[in-house]
Design a protein around this motif. Structure first.
Motif, mmCIF file in Angstrom:
data_model
loop_
_atom_site.group_PDB
_atom_site.id
_atom_site.type_symbol
_atom_site.label_atom_id
_atom_site.label_comp_id
_atom_site.label_asym_id
_atom_site.label_seq_id
_atom_site.Cartn_x
_atom_site.Cartn_y
_atom_site.Cartn_z
ATOM 1 N N PHE A 387 26.600 1.915 40.729
ATOM 2 C CA PHE A 387 27.037 2.808 39.656
ATOM 3 C C PHE A 387 27.039 4.259 40.131
ATOM 4 O O PHE A 387 27.966 5.018 39.824
ATOM 5 C CB PHE A 387 26.140 2.636 38.430
ATOM 6 N N LYS A 388 26.033 4.644 40.895
ATOM 7 C CA LYS A 388 25.992 6.011 41.425
ATOM 8 C C LYS A 388 27.203 6.275 42.324
ATOM 9 O O LYS A 388 27.827 7.346 42.259
ATOM 10 C CB LYS A 388 24.700 6.242 42.201
ATOM 11 N N GLU A 389 27.559 5.280 43.139
ATOM 12 C CA GLU A 389 28.717 5.428 44.022
ATOM 13 C C GLU A 389 30.005 5.549 43.205
ATOM 14 O O GLU A 389 30.897 6.347 43.544
ATOM 15 C CB GLU A 389 28.798 4.230 44.967
ATOM 16 N N ALA A 390 30.094 4.785 42.119
ATOM 17 C CA ALA A 390 31.289 4.851 41.260
ATOM 18 C C ALA A 390 31.426 6.241 40.632
ATOM 19 O O ALA A 390 32.539 6.772 40.508
ATOM 20 C CB ALA A 390 31.207 3.781 40.179
ATOM 21 N N ILE A 391 30.308 6.830 40.249
ATOM 22 C CA ILE A 391 30.334 8.188 39.680
ATOM 23 C C ILE A 391 30.812 9.182 40.733
ATOM 24 O O ILE A 391 31.623 10.078 40.453
ATOM 25 C CB ILE A 391 28.932 8.574 39.152
ATOM 26 N N ALA A 392 30.313 9.022 41.965
ATOM 27 C CA ALA A 392 30.690 9.940 43.041
ATOM 28 C C ALA A 392 32.181 9.835 43.367
ATOM 29 O O ALA A 392 32.838 10.843 43.681
ATOM 30 C CB ALA A 392 29.848 9.644 44.281
ATOM 31 N N GLN A 393 32.735 8.624 43.290
ATOM 32 C CA GLN A 393 34.144 8.417 43.615
ATOM 33 C C GLN A 393 35.082 8.941 42.534
ATOM 34 O O GLN A 393 36.229 9.286 42.815
ATOM 35 C CB GLN A 393 34.400 6.927 43.857
ATOM 36 N N ASN A 394 34.585 9.016 41.300
ATOM 37 C CA ASN A 394 35.429 9.484 40.194
ATOM 38 C C ASN A 394 34.632 10.459 39.324
ATOM 39 O O ASN A 394 34.252 10.140 38.191
ATOM 40 C CB ASN A 394 35.915 8.286 39.371
ATOM 41 N N PRO A 395 34.354 11.672 39.848
ATOM 42 C CA PRO A 395 33.487 12.619 39.134
ATOM 43 C C PRO A 395 34.068 13.128 37.815
ATOM 44 O O PRO A 395 33.333 13.643 36.973
ATOM 45 C CB PRO A 395 33.326 13.769 40.145
ATOM 46 N N ASP A 396 35.365 12.990 37.620
ATOM 47 C CA ASP A 396 35.971 13.474 36.370
ATOM 48 C C ASP A 396 35.751 12.507 35.210
ATOM 49 O O ASP A 396 35.922 12.878 34.042
ATOM 50 C CB ASP A 396 37.475 13.692 36.568
ATOM 51 N N LYS A 397 35.397 11.268 35.529
ATOM 52 C CA LYS A 397 35.152 10.270 34.488
ATOM 53 C C LYS A 397 33.723 10.429 33.965
ATOM 54 O O LYS A 397 32.755 10.358 34.714
ATOM 55 C CB LYS A 397 35.352 8.865 35.066
ATOM 56 N N ILE A 398 33.571 10.677 32.680
ATOM 57 C CA ILE A 398 32.244 10.793 32.067
ATOM 58 C C ILE A 398 31.923 9.481 31.365
ATOM 59 O O ILE A 398 32.576 9.106 30.383
ATOM 60 C CB ILE A 398 32.183 11.955 31.053
ATOM 61 N N HIS A 399 30.946 8.776 31.887
ATOM 62 C CA HIS A 399 30.511 7.522 31.276
ATOM 63 C C HIS A 399 29.554 7.826 30.123
ATOM 64 O O HIS A 399 28.633 8.650 30.262
ATOM 65 C CB HIS A 399 29.813 6.639 32.305
ATOM 66 N N THR A 400 29.745 7.155 29.021
ATOM 67 C CA THR A 400 28.915 7.373 27.828
ATOM 68 C C THR A 400 28.112 6.113 27.536
ATOM 69 O O THR A 400 28.654 5.001 27.555
ATOM 70 C CB THR A 400 29.797 7.724 26.610
ATOM 71 N N PHE A 401 26.831 6.316 27.254
ATOM 72 C CA PHE A 401 25.939 5.187 26.978
ATOM 73 C C PHE A 401 25.198 5.413 25.659
ATOM 74 O O PHE A 401 24.815 6.536 25.324
ATOM 75 C CB PHE A 401 24.934 5.007 28.119
ATOM 76 N N GLY A 402 25.007 4.316 24.950
ATOM 77 C CA GLY A 402 24.311 4.375 23.668
ATOM 78 C C GLY A 402 22.832 4.082 23.819
ATOM 79 O O GLY A 402 22.415 3.276 24.653
#
Length: 675
Positions: A387-402
């Protein structure tokens, strides 16, 4: 690791003339290494001398025990020698004869010459050669105490026990004897335990200082490590960089306990029925698998059996509604997320007014998972590192968690998990509060990328193919974690003490019923009723009865104690676990960290009510073992120095450390921050 001395979950209960009981010590657990000098400190009446007498074998614990070199202490013995404050010398014997009395008794089989050599050596050791032939009435108080120390050391005990040995001496004499004792212990590698009221004496002599809370039911409030190297010299100790910080910590602890002692609890004298002040209760809950104890207590008659004639379980829409219902008095009690009593006590409410909340019972442990959307699984995310790698590859995508509430273990453990993987939960992703029953719908709609919640809302998403469980929260905090607690306001607990006790007893029995796996099918049917969870049984079965399907390619797994209600002392309101919760709330700026955390925890937790409940039920009155908490990233939480722990964390918000004094004004409370 084996220890030289182990004080294992010791309680001491005294019977009173009126038939009642006085609990002096509660759940005392200490491990001592050979050659260590340990000091017990606390206000008068906290049980310091009682504990020393139990270790000496002069008194017996009501529960638990003391182990010395692998053998249980059952009676006094020459391997333990006690030095009392009042010297305990025979007035008709000389200094030499008082020492000889012990030596001749213990070493009666040794040659007379060898015994004499031991006696003379210890006379020289304490500097009493010039007074060897004098009787106690002919020497000073300081010299008498030196005789007592020489007599104790002369029989070469494995453990030296000192009960305020210098308390009655003048400062100059006391200082000289402290230096002598320190030198003797270091040269002879003597293991020693000392009781004192003198913080400077404790710092000079000790390797560790055990600070006891105010009685009754005194327990270990904090243990201080003294990192001052040996051999020690008085001025070097005073000038050590840690000296004043440690001294201030001790004085601060003692002042907290003085406030606890002075706080008067007002109790109502009105008794309504069955010895209870109130028999009709409104109790709030959230539709989750771990509301089971409340449902069982009502449906199986445990509430009624304890005189609570009419209990209505109020299904609430959110944890915010739970907090508001308890604060406003609409609810008498409620199932609460673990951190809610802390949050409400410190004023984390809409009006920011503190509302002291008590918890005397842990209702459940574990039972949560972190669920990600199935779309992330199809993208190849299987682990936190993925998941950390996915964030690094697409920094413009903000994942939201409940998550369900800022003070919930769901929020705190989700944050911990992310931060341990190098993901800042406030900067790298977005977290939002969503009530548990709304999680799956929000995941389906794409409003969130995942969530942390209790069952059945993880299994619901997995069974519908929209999510997968990437982690269980019980894996994050090794050994499992507290989850839901019973919460009542402090005012309510003081107004209805017998009702509170009856409520705890009923729920304890219900918790035991819930952890008997033979009852789980029956409980499942109750939980699935519309007025409780109203769920398809298949969503509740996973982990509760059947194997747990993570929604991945891995085989389902049988989980022991995924939903834990009673086994392994699950219900005891544990200080260490609640302190960890408090540090995590402070870590993320949810609340300030109280500098007077011992006082705040003493106000929130009610082990006294829990203890009375289990005793009345005929159950073992045993708390959880005092220990450090270890997490999945190998970080160890030291409960004796939470501020140092907070300061060592890398990913966090600005941590506020404040002394928080909560003043009761009638039914209203206010927080006063000292100048």
């Amino acid at each position: 690791m084996s220890f030289f001395v182990e004080v294992d979950n010791v309680d001491r209960v005294f019977n009173l003339p009126n038939g009642g009981k006085y609990i002096a010590l509660k759940n005392i657990d200490i491990k001592i290494k050979q050659g260590e000098f340990l000091t017990l400190i606390g206000h008068s009446g906290c049980g310091k001398s009682t504990l020393l007498n139990i270790i000496a074998g002069l008194d017996k614990p009501s529960q638990g025990g003391v182990i010395l070199e692998g053998r249980e202490v059952r009676e006094p013995g020459p391997d333990r020698m006690v030095v009392f404050q009042n010297y305990s010398l025979l007035p008709w014997l000389t200094v030499r004869e008082n020492i000889a009395l012990a030596v001749d008794e213990v070493y009666r089989n040794q040659p007379k010459g060898e015994r004499k050599s031991i006696i003379e050596h210890h006379i020289n050791l304490v500097g009493l050669r010039h007074a060897a032939d004098k009787r106690p009435g002919e020497i000073s108080g300081g010299m008498k105490q030196r005789v007592a120390i020489a007599r104790a050391l002369a029989i070469r005990p494995k453990l030296l026990l000192l009960d305020e040995p210098f308390g009655a001496l003048d400062a100059l004499t006391r200082g000289g004897l402290q230096d002598q004792l320190m030198k003797i212990c270091e040269e002879s590698n003597v293991t020693a335990i000392m009781v004192t009221h003198d913080v400077d004496e404790a710092l000079l002599l000790s390797d560790r200082i055990v600070m006891l809370t105010t009685g009754p039911e005194a327990q270990i409030g904090q243990i201080l490590e003294v990192p001052i190297p040996r051999p020690r010299h008085r001025m070097e100790v005073v000038n050590h960089p840690s000296y004043y910080a440690l001294r201030n910590e001790m004085v601060y602890f003692l002042n907290q306990q003085k406030r606890v002692k002075q706080r008067k609890v007002k109790k109502a004298n009105v008794i309504a029925k069955n010895g209870l002040e109130k028999v009709n209760l409104e109790i709030g809950f959230i539709p989750l698998t771990d509301c089971a104890p409340l449902v069982v207590a009502k449906e199986k008659g445990f509430f009624a059996a304890h005189g609570l004639e009419e209990v209505n379980l109020s299904r609430e829409p959110s944890w915010k509604a739970i907090a508001k219902g308890v604060a406003m008095g609409r609810l008498d009690a409620a199932q609460m997320v673990a951190g809610m009593p802390i949050a409400m006590t410190l004023g984390l409410q809409d009006d920011n007014h503190p509302m002291p909340v008590n918890t005397a019972l842990i209702l459940s442990r574990n039972g949560n998972a972190i669920t990600f959307s199935k779309q992330l699984y199809l993208q190849g995310i299987r682990t936190l590192a993925d998941f950390k790698e996915a964030i690094a590859q697409n920094p413009d995508k903000i994942h939201t968690f409940g998550m369900v509430h800022p003070s919930s273990m769901h929020n705190l453990l989700l944050r911990y998990w992310l931060a341990a993987g190098g993901i800042d939960p406030d900067l790298d992703v977005s977290l939002t509060v969503i009530p548990p029953p709304q999680m799956v719908a929000n995941l389906k709609a794409g409003n969130i990328d995942g969530y942390c919640v209790g069952e059945p809302w993880n299994s619901h998403a997995i069974n519908e193919g929209v999510g997968f469980a990437i982690a269980k929260t019980s894996d994050i905090l090794q050994g499992g974690h507290i989850e839901k607690v019973l919460g009542v306001t402090e005012e309510w607990a003081n107004k209805y003490p017998q009702t509170h006790l009856a409520l705890v007893k009923a729920l304890l029995e219900a918790c035991e019923y819930c952890d008997d796996k033979r009852n789980r099918e029956e409980i499942l049917e109750l939980l699935c009723r519309e007025e409780y969870i109203g769920s398809d049984p298949k969503h509740i079965r996973a982990g509760f009865i059947d194997v747990y399907d993570y929604g991945t390619d891995d085989a389902p797994e049988m989980l022991l104690n995924y939903n834990q209600f009673y086994v392994d002392r699950a219900n005891f309101p544990d200080r260490t676990e609640m302190l960890w919760v408090m540090t995590q709330m402070a870590r993320w700026g949810i609340v300030p960290f109280p500098k007077n955390w011992v006082e705040i925890l003493d106000r929130i937790l009610r082990p006294d009510v829990f203890g009375e409940a289990v005793r009345q039920l005929g159950l073992p009155d045993v708390g959880r073992e005092k220990r450090n908490i270890k997490l999945f990233d190998e970080i160890v939480f030291n409960a004796d120095d939470p501020i140092k722990y907070l300061q060592s964390i890398k990913i966090k918000r600005a941590v506020r450390i404040e002394e928080i004094l909560i003043e009761s004004i009638g039914s209203q409370c206010s927080i006063r921050l000292p100048a």
